[in-house]
Design an enzyme around this catalytic site. Sequence first.
Site, PDB file in Angstrom:
ATOM      1  N   ARG A   8      -6.325   7.709  11.236  1.00 24.43           N
ATOM      2  CA  ARG A   8      -5.873   8.042  12.591  1.00 24.43           C
ATOM      3  C   ARG A   8      -6.245   9.478  12.964  1.00 24.43           C
ATOM      4  O   ARG A   8      -6.665   9.750  14.085  1.00 24.43           O
ATOM      5  CB  ARG A   8      -4.351   7.835  12.673  1.00 24.43           C
ATOM      6  CG  ARG A   8      -3.743   8.118  14.037  1.00 24.43           C
ATOM      7  CD  ARG A   8      -2.263   7.743  14.049  1.00 24.43           C
ATOM      8  NE  ARG A   8      -1.537   8.406  12.977  1.00 24.43           N
ATOM      9  CZ  ARG A   8      -1.063   9.655  13.061  1.00 24.43           C
ATOM     10  NH1 ARG A   8      -1.273  10.371  14.152  1.00 24.43           N
ATOM     11  NH2 ARG A   8      -0.387  10.187  12.056  1.00 24.43           N
TER      12      ARG A   8
ATOM     13  N   GLY B  24      -3.451  -3.078   0.766  1.00 20.26           N
ATOM     14  CA  GLY B  24      -2.586  -2.568   1.820  1.00 20.26           C
ATOM     15  C   GLY B  24      -1.641  -3.652   2.311  1.00 20.26           C
ATOM     16  O   GLY B  24      -0.769  -4.120   1.577  1.00 20.26           O
ATOM     17  N   ARG B  25      -1.866  -4.085   3.550  1.00 20.36           N
ATOM     18  CA  ARG B  25      -1.033  -5.139   4.126  1.00 20.36           C
ATOM     19  C   ARG B  25      -1.941  -6.305   4.512  1.00 20.36           C
ATOM     20  O   ARG B  25      -3.053  -6.114   5.021  1.00 20.36           O
ATOM     21  CB  ARG B  25      -0.262  -4.657   5.357  1.00 20.36           C
ATOM     22  CG  ARG B  25       0.475  -3.349   5.210  1.00 20.36           C
ATOM     23  CD  ARG B  25       1.323  -3.217   3.973  1.00 20.36           C
ATOM     24  NE  ARG B  25       2.248  -4.306   3.735  1.00 20.36           N
ATOM     25  CZ  ARG B  25       2.722  -4.626   2.538  1.00 20.36           C
ATOM     26  NH1 ARG B  25       2.302  -3.968   1.478  1.00 20.36           N
ATOM     27  NH2 ARG B  25       3.583  -5.606   2.406  1.00 20.36           N
TER      28      ARG B  25
ATOM     29  N   HIS C 154       0.320  -9.881  -5.722  1.00 18.19           N
ATOM     30  CA  HIS C 154       1.037  -8.714  -5.187  1.00 18.19           C
ATOM     31  C   HIS C 154       1.638  -7.886  -6.333  1.00 18.19           C
ATOM     32  O   HIS C 154       2.828  -7.524  -6.302  1.00 18.19           O
ATOM     33  CB  HIS C 154       2.128  -9.156  -4.208  1.00 18.19           C
ATOM     34  CG  HIS C 154       2.417  -8.122  -3.156  1.00 18.19           C
ATOM     35  ND1 HIS C 154       2.738  -8.441  -1.863  1.00 18.19           N
ATOM     36  CD2 HIS C 154       2.428  -6.760  -3.211  1.00 18.19           C
ATOM     37  CE1 HIS C 154       2.944  -7.337  -1.157  1.00 18.19           C
ATOM     38  NE2 HIS C 154       2.751  -6.300  -1.958  1.00 18.19           N
TER      39      HIS C 154
ATOM     40  N   ILE D 203      -2.012   6.613  -1.908  1.00 16.03           N
ATOM     41  CA  ILE D 203      -2.832   5.634  -2.626  1.00 16.03           C
ATOM     42  C   ILE D 203      -4.320   5.917  -2.417  1.00 16.03           C
ATOM     43  O   ILE D 203      -5.098   5.991  -3.372  1.00 16.03           O
ATOM     44  CB  ILE D 203      -2.484   4.205  -2.182  1.00 16.03           C
ATOM     45  CG1 ILE D 203      -1.040   3.865  -2.573  1.00 16.03           C
ATOM     46  CG2 ILE D 203      -3.454   3.192  -2.797  1.00 16.03           C
ATOM     47  CD1 ILE D 203      -0.525   2.569  -1.983  1.00 16.03           C
TER      48      ILE D 203
ATOM     49  N   GLY E  57      -3.600   7.951   2.370  1.00 14.05           N
ATOM     50  CA  GLY E  57      -2.336   8.565   1.994  1.00 14.05           C
ATOM     51  C   GLY E  57      -2.303   8.779   0.494  1.00 14.05           C
ATOM     52  O   GLY E  57      -3.323   9.074  -0.134  1.00 14.05           O
TER      53      GLY E  57
ATOM     54  N   GLU F 258       3.252 -15.508   1.097  1.00 13.79           N
ATOM     55  CA  GLU F 258       3.467 -15.310  -0.337  1.00 13.79           C
ATOM     56  C   GLU F 258       4.694 -16.093  -0.789  1.00 13.79           C
ATOM     57  O   GLU F 258       5.748 -15.994  -0.149  1.00 13.79           O
ATOM     58  CB  GLU F 258       3.635 -13.818  -0.647  1.00 13.79           C
ATOM     59  CG  GLU F 258       2.388 -13.001  -0.338  1.00 13.79           C
ATOM     60  CD  GLU F 258       2.500 -11.526  -0.704  1.00 13.79           C
ATOM     61  OE1 GLU F 258       3.528 -11.130  -1.307  1.00 13.79           O
ATOM     62  OE2 GLU F 258       1.575 -10.767  -0.391  1.00 13.79           O
TER      63      GLU F 258
END
Length: 289
Positions: free
Chosen positions: A141, A201-202, A250, A121, A119, A231
Amino acid sequence: MCSSDLAGLRECEVAYTWILKPEEAETASRLKWVHTSAVAVETLCLDQLFARGVVVSNTRGVQAVPIAEHVMAVLLAFAKHLPFVLHQQRQAQWSQNQFLGNRMPWLLRGRTLGLIGVGTIGSEIAGRAHAFGMRVIALRRRADEAVPGIDRVYGKEGLHEFLSQCQALAIAAPLTPDTLGLLGAEQCAALPKGAIVINVGRAKIVDTDALVAALASGHLGGASLDVFPQEPLPPSHPLWTTPNVILTPHTSGFREGHWDEVVELFAENLDRYLRQQPLRFEISPEHGY
């Protein structure tokens, strides 16, 4: 607009927030639009909001450039063995023999960078990696769509082939059912020996225990993590003492002027909302990002 207190939410048509709990959304019966000051949307009760037809938007793009620069910074740090050099500096040790022996620096030029997520980023990362002479491949995807700056795009069915080429892997994807736990023990093993893993990312996209094991065994050459399953990261967590790891709290997406741009984006969207125009960066109920 309103604060997160329940009394204010009862009158709220628009919420500008970072977190919205189910009980808060239940109170906000007049709510029509939620805008989060973050990129991630897991802190919002999306299913409940979408079921009621509430529009959700995020602050996509604001963090793209600082995160891309962060990814290149840690890649260069590993290539030039800066974690080792800084450790030796703290010990007041001259490490030239070791550095020119089994710790020779390596070039980004000619290496393959894999991106999970292309995307705003991922696109910024790809452009910078190409400038350093890297080959860039991606997992996404929609594998049938070409992406500027990406040499080859793989779908999830090509995950193993994709990983087998990634001398460095940067994760910049949202958390979805498709990405949850995507990088586990089997996937770490599929990466080339000495590969570097960078997660901006996550946290839940990566099995942290599997990553720690792959680093401890020496299969992976290093990891840089900016997101964590808990966190703040507890002091007792093994990541703190795992070799060849760069941990940042983060913060990869922040820089001077960050909040000014965040507020400007919301202000633009608020103007669009009042004019009944399409909002920027609406979250898709189908995909969750």
